[in-house]
Scaffold this motif. Structure first.
Motif, mmCIF file in Angstrom:
data_model
loop_
_atom_site.group_PDB
_atom_site.id
_atom_site.type_symbol
_atom_site.label_atom_id
_atom_site.label_comp_id
_atom_site.label_asym_id
_atom_site.label_seq_id
_atom_site.Cartn_x
_atom_site.Cartn_y
_atom_site.Cartn_z
ATOM 1 N N ARG A 9 0.834 -1.216 0.000
ATOM 2 C CA ARG A 9 0.000 0.000 0.000
ATOM 3 C C ARG A 9 0.864 1.259 0.000
ATOM 4 O O ARG A 9 0.571 2.220 -0.719
ATOM 5 C CB ARG A 9 -0.949 -0.011 1.199
ATOM 6 C CG ARG A 9 -2.109 -0.968 1.026
ATOM 7 C CD ARG A 9 -3.266 -0.778 1.994
ATOM 8 N NE ARG A 9 -3.042 -0.029 3.199
ATOM 9 C CZ ARG A 9 -2.689 -0.549 4.386
ATOM 10 N NH1 ARG A 9 -2.506 -1.844 4.524
ATOM 11 N NH2 ARG A 9 -2.524 0.232 5.445
ATOM 12 N N LEU A 10 1.932 1.252 0.780
ATOM 13 C CA LEU A 10 2.815 2.414 0.832
ATOM 14 C C LEU A 10 3.525 2.604 -0.502
ATOM 15 O O LEU A 10 3.632 3.730 -1.002
ATOM 16 C CB LEU A 10 3.827 2.278 1.972
ATOM 17 C CG LEU A 10 4.816 3.435 2.129
ATOM 18 C CD1 LEU A 10 4.100 4.778 2.274
ATOM 19 C CD2 LEU A 10 5.735 3.179 3.321
ATOM 20 N N SER A 11 3.979 1.530 -1.108
ATOM 21 C CA SER A 11 4.645 1.620 -2.409
ATOM 22 C C SER A 11 3.710 2.216 -3.463
ATOM 23 O O SER A 11 4.108 3.083 -4.248
ATOM 24 C CB SER A 11 5.111 0.231 -2.848
ATOM 25 O OG SER A 11 5.682 0.279 -4.127
ATOM 26 N N LYS A 12 2.458 1.774 -3.466
ATOM 27 C CA LYS A 12 1.488 2.309 -4.429
ATOM 28 C C LYS A 12 1.215 3.788 -4.180
ATOM 29 O O LYS A 12 1.093 4.572 -5.119
ATOM 30 C CB LYS A 12 0.191 1.498 -4.378
ATOM 31 C CG LYS A 12 0.333 0.138 -4.996
ATOM 32 C CD LYS A 12 -0.966 -0.634 -4.940
ATOM 33 C CE LYS A 12 -0.802 -1.992 -5.616
ATOM 34 N NZ LYS A 12 -2.060 -2.755 -5.614
ATOM 35 N N PHE A 13 1.137 4.165 -2.917
ATOM 36 C CA PHE A 13 0.888 5.566 -2.592
ATOM 37 C C PHE A 13 2.094 6.427 -2.971
ATOM 38 O O PHE A 13 1.942 7.514 -3.527
ATOM 39 C CB PHE A 13 0.537 5.715 -1.113
ATOM 40 C CG PHE A 13 0.039 7.081 -0.748
ATOM 41 C CD1 PHE A 13 -0.965 7.695 -1.483
ATOM 42 C CD2 PHE A 13 0.564 7.757 0.334
ATOM 43 C CE1 PHE A 13 -1.430 8.956 -1.146
ATOM 44 C CE2 PHE A 13 0.109 9.018 0.685
ATOM 45 C CZ PHE A 13 -0.891 9.625 -0.053
ATOM 46 N N MET A 14 3.295 5.934 -2.690
ATOM 47 C CA MET A 14 4.502 6.666 -3.096
ATOM 48 C C MET A 14 4.553 6.813 -4.611
ATOM 49 O O MET A 14 4.943 7.863 -5.123
ATOM 50 C CB MET A 14 5.753 5.956 -2.563
ATOM 51 C CG MET A 14 5.953 6.105 -1.063
ATOM 52 S SD MET A 14 7.253 5.034 -0.357
ATOM 53 C CE MET A 14 8.668 5.401 -1.396
ATOM 54 N N SER A 15 4.143 5.771 -5.333
ATOM 55 C CA SER A 15 4.100 5.849 -6.801
ATOM 56 C C SER A 15 3.129 6.919 -7.253
ATOM 57 O O SER A 15 3.419 7.689 -8.172
ATOM 58 C CB SER A 15 3.684 4.505 -7.402
ATOM 59 O OG SER A 15 4.703 3.567 -7.280
ATOM 60 N N LYS A 16 1.971 6.936 -6.629
ATOM 61 C CA LYS A 16 0.970 7.946 -6.986
ATOM 62 C C LYS A 16 1.561 9.344 -6.832
ATOM 63 O O LYS A 16 1.400 10.197 -7.696
ATOM 64 C CB LYS A 16 -0.270 7.791 -6.105
ATOM 65 C CG LYS A 16 -1.342 8.816 -6.378
ATOM 66 C CD LYS A 16 -2.549 8.606 -5.493
ATOM 67 C CE LYS A 16 -3.623 9.638 -5.794
ATOM 68 N NZ LYS A 16 -4.833 9.408 -5.014
ATOM 69 N N ILE A 17 2.244 9.565 -5.725
ATOM 70 C CA ILE A 17 2.811 10.891 -5.467
ATOM 71 C C ILE A 17 3.965 11.195 -6.412
ATOM 72 O O ILE A 17 3.976 12.232 -7.083
ATOM 73 C CB ILE A 17 3.280 11.002 -3.999
ATOM 74 C CG1 ILE A 17 2.080 10.916 -3.045
ATOM 75 C CG2 ILE A 17 4.049 12.307 -3.777
ATOM 76 C CD1 ILE A 17 2.469 10.744 -1.584
ATOM 77 N N LEU A 18 4.953 10.313 -6.473
ATOM 78 C CA LEU A 18 6.181 10.603 -7.223
ATOM 79 C C LEU A 18 6.029 10.444 -8.732
ATOM 80 O O LEU A 18 6.734 11.096 -9.501
ATOM 81 C CB LEU A 18 7.320 9.709 -6.730
ATOM 82 C CG LEU A 18 7.799 9.975 -5.309
ATOM 83 C CD1 LEU A 18 8.794 8.916 -4.867
ATOM 84 C CD2 LEU A 18 8.404 11.372 -5.194
ATOM 85 N N ARG A 19 5.128 9.566 -9.177
ATOM 86 C CA ARG A 19 5.005 9.306 -10.607
ATOM 87 C C ARG A 19 3.876 10.079 -11.266
ATOM 88 O O ARG A 19 3.941 10.365 -12.461
ATOM 89 C CB ARG A 19 4.801 7.816 -10.853
ATOM 90 C CG ARG A 19 6.005 6.980 -10.501
ATOM 91 C CD ARG A 19 5.717 5.509 -10.459
ATOM 92 N NE ARG A 19 5.326 4.984 -11.747
ATOM 93 C CZ ARG A 19 5.002 3.713 -11.958
ATOM 94 N NH1 ARG A 19 5.011 2.858 -10.962
ATOM 95 N NH2 ARG A 19 4.658 3.307 -13.148
#
Length: 192
Positions: A9-19
């Motif tokens: 979940r954290l990886s997906k959220f970080m992707s949403k923000i950074l990508r």
């Protein structure tokens, strides 16, 4: 240590923000490489109730353990390696291995073999040095087909390849003439 579920979940959220939407979260990325200070990302994440107790170690753990190696930390800066939908991020050009791979599905493969690989809704076409990563990227799209890309011929034709790190290569597009369905035993990929 984060559980696998929390880490995903954290990886997906970080992707949403950074990508995809750094501006929505008030995060400003470097226009050259798409990076930001890890501390700034941590502040943005902690502003979300679910992640208010997040630590720097948690972010580092996601970066290290992410199966797709989506992120990179250099010094005190973090970035998504690829897959941005905001400002186009630049990568260094390079000479890839003789063969790169692209994971797709049985529906898309015939179209790619006629029209070539195009970035579609992404900035670049994503390619990998090894079969494992191509399979990982392609299997989420349906019945897996792995394409091999003849980079020697493509380079001779003027196609540029960009190294995104961790065996991931990018291209603006790859014409069909350099794409073929991978047959076991061919190529020079690392993970055959």
């Amino acid at each position: 240590m984060l559980s696998n579920n929390v880490q995903t979940r954290l990886s997906k959220f970080m992707s949403k923000i950074l990508r995809h939407s750094p501006e929505k979260f008030g995060l400003h990325l470097d226009s050259d490489d798409g990076s930001c200070a890890v501390a700034d990302l941590l502040d943005v994440l902690r502003a979300q109730p679910e992640w208010s107790e997040l630590s720097l170690n948690d972010i580092e753990e996601v970066v290290e353990r992410c199966e797709k190696q989506r992120f990179e930390i250099v010094g005190d800066r973090i970035k998504a390696r690829y897959g941005h939908s905001h400002d186009k991020v630049s990568y260094p050009t390079g000479v890839p291995p003789m063969v790169l791979y692209h994971g797709t599905n049985v529906e898309a493969a015939p179209k790619i073999l006629k029209q070539g690989l195009r970035p579609m809704h992404r900035q670049y076409v994503h390619l990998s040095e090894g079969l494992d990563f191509a399979a990982l990227a392609g299997k989420r799209r349906g019945e897996l087909v792995i394409l091999s890309i003849d980079t020697v011929k493509a380079l001779r034709a003027g196609i540029e390849f960009y190294y995104a790190g961790n065996e991931v290569w990018l291209a603006d597009a790859v014409p069909a003439e350099f794409c073929s369905v991978y047959e076991r035993g061919e190529g020079s990929g690392r993970n055959e």
